[in-house]
Design an enzyme around this catalytic site. Sequence first.
Site, PDB file in Angstrom:
ATOM      1  N   TYR A 144       0.861  -1.185   0.000  1.00  0.00           N
ATOM      2  CA  TYR A 144       0.000   0.000   0.000  1.00  0.00           C
ATOM      3  C   TYR A 144       0.895   1.232   0.000  1.00  0.00           C
ATOM      4  O   TYR A 144       1.838   1.320   0.777  1.00  0.00           O
ATOM      5  CB  TYR A 144      -0.883  -0.009   1.246  1.00  0.00           C
ATOM      6  N   ASP A 239       9.518   3.023  -0.499  1.00  0.00           N
ATOM      7  CA  ASP A 239       8.485   3.653   0.334  1.00  0.00           C
ATOM      8  C   ASP A 239       8.699   3.228   1.785  1.00  0.00           C
ATOM      9  O   ASP A 239       8.330   2.127   2.192  1.00  0.00           O
ATOM     10  CB  ASP A 239       7.102   3.242  -0.176  1.00  0.00           C
ATOM     11  N   LYS A 267       4.431   9.012   8.740  1.00  0.00           N
ATOM     12  CA  LYS A 267       4.195   8.405  10.053  1.00  0.00           C
ATOM     13  C   LYS A 267       5.193   8.904  11.121  1.00  0.00           C
ATOM     14  O   LYS A 267       5.030  10.010  11.603  1.00  0.00           O
ATOM     15  CB  LYS A 267       4.141   6.888   9.919  1.00  0.00           C
TER      16      LYS A 267
END
Length: 432
Positions: A144, A239, A267
Amino acid sequence: MSGPRSQALQQRAERFFPGGVNSPVRAFKAVGGSPPFIERAEGAWLIDADGNRYIDYFGSWGPMILGHAFPEAVDAIEIAGRNSASFGASTAAEADLAERIVACYPAMEKMRFVSSGTEATMSAIRLARAATGRKNIVKFEGCYHGHADGLLVKAGSGVATFGIPGSAGVPEEIAHLTLALPFNNLAAVEMAFAAHPGDIAAVILEPIVGNAGCIPPTPGYLDGLRALTKQEGALLIVDEVMTGFRVALGGALELYGLDADLVTLGKIVGGGLPVGVFGGKLRFMDLLAPSGPVYQAGTLSGNPLAMAAGIATIRYLQEHAGDVYPQLESTTKAVAEGVAAEAARAGVPLAMNRVGSMWTWFFTAGPVTNYAQAAKSDTAAFGRFHRAMMEQGVWLPPSQFEAAFLGTEHGEAEVEKTIAAARRAFQAVRNV
Ligand SMILES: *Cc1c(COP(=O)(O)O)cnc(C)c1O
C-alpha cells in the site's frame, strides 16, 4: 466490545461520516464489533470514552514509536502553537528537520515536505515519470502506498482487508499503467521489464511489506531490484512511510544496506502530526518546481506544528538510537514469540513474521512471503482472536492484513498481560 458511550458516539458519527469514520479500517468491519472511541492515551495505553484501558499495538498505525503524549513532542507542539499554527512561508524548522532526516537517510540528498504518505508517493511517481519520460510503474501485490489513483491496484491495507482488487472510480486507463507483481519474486520483475522495454518509469515497493501484514524481503531480493532498475534505467522508489525510523534509524535502507533513487517517509517523521516527505538524488529532486518543470505544492507543507513534533521525535531517536532500537527489538521479540508459543500450545496454526518492532501473527500455517500466502489466513479466526483480545484490554490492529507495532513505553508488564490474554483468546479461537 465497546461500551455504551463509544456506541453512542459511533451512532452520532455515522450521521456525518460514511461508515462513521474518516479512514476505513477504523470501522472494525474486518473483525466485527463496534470500535471504541478514544478519549486520550498515555505511553503504551489507550483510554476509551467508557474509561476502558487497552495496551496499544498499532500506535496510530506507526507514528507513536515513543509512546503517546511523548512529553518533548507535547512541549514542542505547545511552543510552536503559541507562535501561530501556520504561516505559509518558510521557517527554520523545516531545514532543522531536513538536516536530521538526511543524516539518517543519506539517499535523500534533497527532499520536500508534504502532509501525508499518500502525497509523498504520488509526488515521487510523478517525478519518476518526468525524469524518465516513461509511463508505466511496477508495484507489488499487497503493498500500500496511499490512495492515489495509480497506486490503488492490488493494494494492501484497507483494500486487502475488504477483499477488493482496487477501488471503484479509478479509470482503467490509469490502473492499466500500474503493473502489480508478486513480492519476493525477482523473475516476475525481469519479465515485466522484458514485456515493456524502455517503458517502466519506476519500481515502487515497501522494502518490508507492512500493509499485507508484515512480510520481510527474502535475501538478495532488494539488491536484485536495485541492480535491475539501474540496468533498465528505471527509478527505484523505496516507500519507507511505515519502515522509516521504525526498523532502524535509517529504516530498511540502513538495515539492508540498500540505495534508492527516491525515498518516501511519513508516520514517525511527523511524531503523530500529518507529515510526509519525499526525497532522493539531486538530479531527480531538482526537476521539482520552482527549480524544474514538475509541479507539486502544499498550503500546509512544512507546517510549524508538524515540524516541531517531528524534530522532537527524531531528535530523541537520534540521541538514543543505541538504547531505543535494541530495547524495541527485545520487547517485540518477547511479545511476538510469546504469543506465537501460546498458539502452538493451543494447537492454532500461526505464522509469525517480524522485523524489529513490526510484526504480524498470520492465522495460517505459513510460510508467508507474499500477498497470496498472506491471503490464505483464516480471517474469521483472526476476528475471534481480535475480539477476545479487545475484551481483555489488548488493542491489536483490526485486520489480519495490518502490521502490529509497539513503542518504547511497552514494558515487561504489558508483554506479560498480552501473553496471558492471548492464552485465553486462543481458547476462544478454537472453541467454535
Ligand atoms: C501509511 C502508508 C502510506 C500512506 O500514508 P498516509 O499518511 O496514510 O497517506 C504510504 N505508504 C506506506 C508504506 C504506508 O504504510
